[in-house]
Design a protein around this motif. Structure first.
Motif, PDB file in Angstrom:
ATOM      1  N   VAL A  82     -70.891 -10.504  47.334  1.00 23.39           N
ATOM      2  CA  VAL A  82     -70.878  -9.251  46.588  1.00 23.39           C
ATOM      3  C   VAL A  82     -72.014  -8.386  47.133  1.00 23.39           C
ATOM      4  CG1 VAL A  82     -70.983  -8.201  44.292  1.00 23.39           C
ATOM      5  CG2 VAL A  82     -70.090 -10.531  44.546  1.00 23.39           C
ATOM      6  N   ASP A 133     -71.502  -3.553  44.424  1.00 26.28           N
ATOM      7  CA  ASP A 133     -70.504  -4.310  43.667  1.00 26.28           C
ATOM      8  C   ASP A 133     -69.146  -4.367  44.356  1.00 26.28           C
ATOM      9  OD1 ASP A 133     -71.973  -5.330  41.520  1.00 26.28           O
ATOM     10  OD2 ASP A 133     -71.911  -3.419  40.479  1.00 26.28           O
ATOM     11  N   GLU A 134     -69.143  -4.254  45.677  1.00 27.90           N
ATOM     12  CA  GLU A 134     -67.928  -4.535  46.430  1.00 27.90           C
ATOM     13  C   GLU A 134     -67.899  -6.019  46.774  1.00 27.90           C
ATOM     14  OE1 GLU A 134     -66.462  -0.838  48.954  1.00 27.90           O
ATOM     15  OE2 GLU A 134     -68.450  -1.488  49.584  1.00 27.90           O
ATOM     16  N   ASP A 173     -60.130  -6.382  46.558  1.00 25.47           N
ATOM     17  CA  ASP A 173     -60.106  -5.234  45.646  1.00 25.47           C
ATOM     18  C   ASP A 173     -60.094  -5.632  44.178  1.00 25.47           C
ATOM     19  OD1 ASP A 173     -60.158  -3.285  47.652  1.00 25.47           O
ATOM     20  OD2 ASP A 173     -58.002  -3.455  47.974  1.00 25.47           O
ATOM     21  N   ARG A 179     -62.164  -7.155  52.195  1.00 25.95           N
ATOM     22  CA  ARG A 179     -62.471  -6.730  50.832  1.00 25.95           C
ATOM     23  C   ARG A 179     -61.460  -7.320  49.846  1.00 25.95           C
ATOM     24  NH1 ARG A 179     -64.344  -1.218  48.314  1.00 25.95           N
ATOM     25  NH2 ARG A 179     -62.856  -1.007  46.625  1.00 25.95           N
ATOM     26  N   CYS A 191     -63.698  -6.096  42.949  1.00 26.24           N
ATOM     27  CA  CYS A 191     -64.725  -5.063  43.145  1.00 26.24           C
ATOM     28  C   CYS A 191     -65.074  -4.407  41.803  1.00 26.24           C
ATOM     29  CB  CYS A 191     -64.237  -4.013  44.136  1.00 26.24           C
ATOM     30  SG  CYS A 191     -64.105  -4.640  45.822  1.00 26.24           S
TER      31      CYS A 191
END
Length: 483
Positions: free
Chosen positions: A37, A41-42, A69, A67, A72
């Protein structure tokens, strides 16, 4: 700052990406999968993606971070993983998400279908706030904010605590003798589960052929069983290795039990123990214990900040606690376990400590802490008398004779004089070559030899066709002045 680059799976990430990592976990049978992370906060994952355990929606391995999603923006407070591997996490909102291997329903969704993306575990948990999760090889347990434990998945040895050996497809509350009791800490070995109550009691259930439940025998337990040998001892943390268990008391003592074929109990030998044994740590007070269900390694941090390790360490069997040069238990698992995994979700602490040089630079032109200001071209520059006297002979003389809180400067421009004062705080010059000419003039006037040299280097580096005439005329003026 903890260095996640110590885990080989992160070795190919560029430094600028590593600096953004706030939380991370390395897992998998070879330590080849990673989840992290960022400060924004992705959420990203990379690695070999066995059983879809990266949560990227497919089973393609990836050397480049991908990523996730669905996660996130979620604040993650706890994460654990199994051998499959499957991955389970809890968010600050108390939600549970799971993905990866699901051959034994360890994802808790009522099926045995592989989970390629994180999916919320909802059965019996929707109205609960989960604060901690723990995974064994193919089972999962979760702790709620009101002290309840829920379990699901593989149950061949009773590790789900349901009273049977049937696999549990969805979360089920572990009750039996935990009914009406408040659990505050959980952990899982490969095939067993452990819990600590708010009164310091410890319970275990599941596989016990190595004595890892600490109940004095080697029989499996299908429901939670209190560790009677710890009666009157207040346990505050429990940790499980592959087939051994560690417990930390409120007095900083460590007890160990279970398998010890690699010396992972730290008792000085390789004999298994079915009852807790107090470790001899030379009266050092322990503040954290660490173990991971995929390794046979143990670690502990003592009050002084030093870290000890024992058990299987890079192929060696270390049978007694051994001092390391590490300052955190995580480094033991990065450098000495096989595979190089993490024993918990690692939160990278941002180091707010500033060196003396960094602190001085930060306070330059700060109205809050200054005790002197220079007025140049109608603008104020805030400084500190003591620092100027230490750093510059001119100011030592001037300020010893001058008690004023404000001094006006007329012979130099604001840009040049500010650069001079900033140099005294930072030892560096950052000016365009044309402006550095004026600073060179000032350095000569104040007999600042090092500053003169820095200005000359600045001018030489910045000379071009466009500014050559300006610089030449300034240089002639400078030479005439100091000649």
């Amino acid at each position: 700052m903890l260095d996640v680059g110590k885990w080989p799976v992160f070795a190919l990430l560029p430094p600028e990406e590593l600096r953004l990592i706030r939380q991370a976990c390395v897992y998998g049978s070879a330590g080849n999968e990673a989840f992290y992370v960022t400060v924004n906060d992705e959420v990203f994952a990379l690695g070999t993606n066995c059983s879809g355990c990266l949560g990227t929606g497919d089973i393609q391995n990836t050397i480049e971070p991908r990523r996730i999603d669905a996660l996130c923006g979620k604040k993650i407070v706890s994460l654990s993983y199994g051998t499959g591997p499957h991955v389970v996490l809890a968010t600050a909102d108390g939600e549970v998400y799971a993905w990866g291997h699901n051959g034994y329903s360890q994802l808790g969704n009522g099926t045995t279908n592989q989970g390629l993306i994180p999916a919320q575990v909802s059965t019996n948990l929707l109205n609960k706030k989960v604060t901690e999760v723990a995974c064994g090889s193919h089972h999962t347990i979760a702790l709620t904010s009101d002290g309840e434990v829920y379990a699901w998945g593989y149950n061949n040895s009773g590790q789900v605590g349901s009273g049977s050996t049937a696999n549990q497809p969805t979360p089920r509350r572990v009750s039996s003798c935990l009914q009406n009791k408040i659990v505050v800490n959980i952990a899982c070995g490969q095939l067993c589960s452990m819990a600590v109550l708010d009164n310091g009691e410890a319970y275990g259930w599941g596989y016990n052929c190595n004595g890892q439940l600490g109940v004095g025998n080697n029989g499996n337990q299908q429901t939670p069983c209190r560790i009677a040998a710890l009666q009157g001892i207040n346990i505050v943390q429990i940790a499980c290795g592959y087939a051994h268990t560690l417990a930390l008391t409120d007095e900083g003592l460590v007890y160990a039990w279970g398998a010890s074929s690699y010396g992972q109990l730290g008792t000085g030998n390789k004999s298994n123990q079915s009852c807790p044994v107090l470790l001899n740590l030379d009266k050092e007070r322990v503040i954290e214990i660490a173990a991971c269900h995929s390794t046979h390694t143990s670690a502990a941090k003592i009050q002084s900040g030093q870290v000890l390790m024992w058990g299987q360490c890079r192929g060696q069997a270390i049978v007694s606690p051994h001092f390391t040069h590490f300052t955190c238990t995580d480094d033991v698992f990065a450098c000495f376990t096989t595979p190089a995994v993490m024993w918990k979700l690692l939160t990278v602490e941002r180091d707010d400590y500033l060196t003396v040089a960094q602190s001085l630079k930060k306070e330059f032109d700060s109205p809050e802490t200054s005790d002197l200001k220079f007025l140049v071209d109608g603008k104020y520059i805030h400084v500190h008398k003591a620092l100027l006297k230490i750093r510059c002979e001119h100011f030592r003389t001037l300020l010893n004779e001058n008690e004023e809180e404000s001094i006006e400067i007329q012979q130099f421009t604001y840009l040049v004089y500010r650069a001079f004062l900033e140099y005294l705080y930072t030892d560096s010059v950052s000016l365009a070559p044309e402006d550095a000419i004026g600073l060179l003039d000032l350095a000569s006037f104040y007999r600042e030899t090092r500053l003169k040299r820095l200005c000359q280097e600045n001018i030489k580096r910045g000379i071009s066709e466009q500014n050559a005439i300006t610089l030449l005329s300034a240089a002639v003026k400078y030479e005439a002045r100091v000649g």
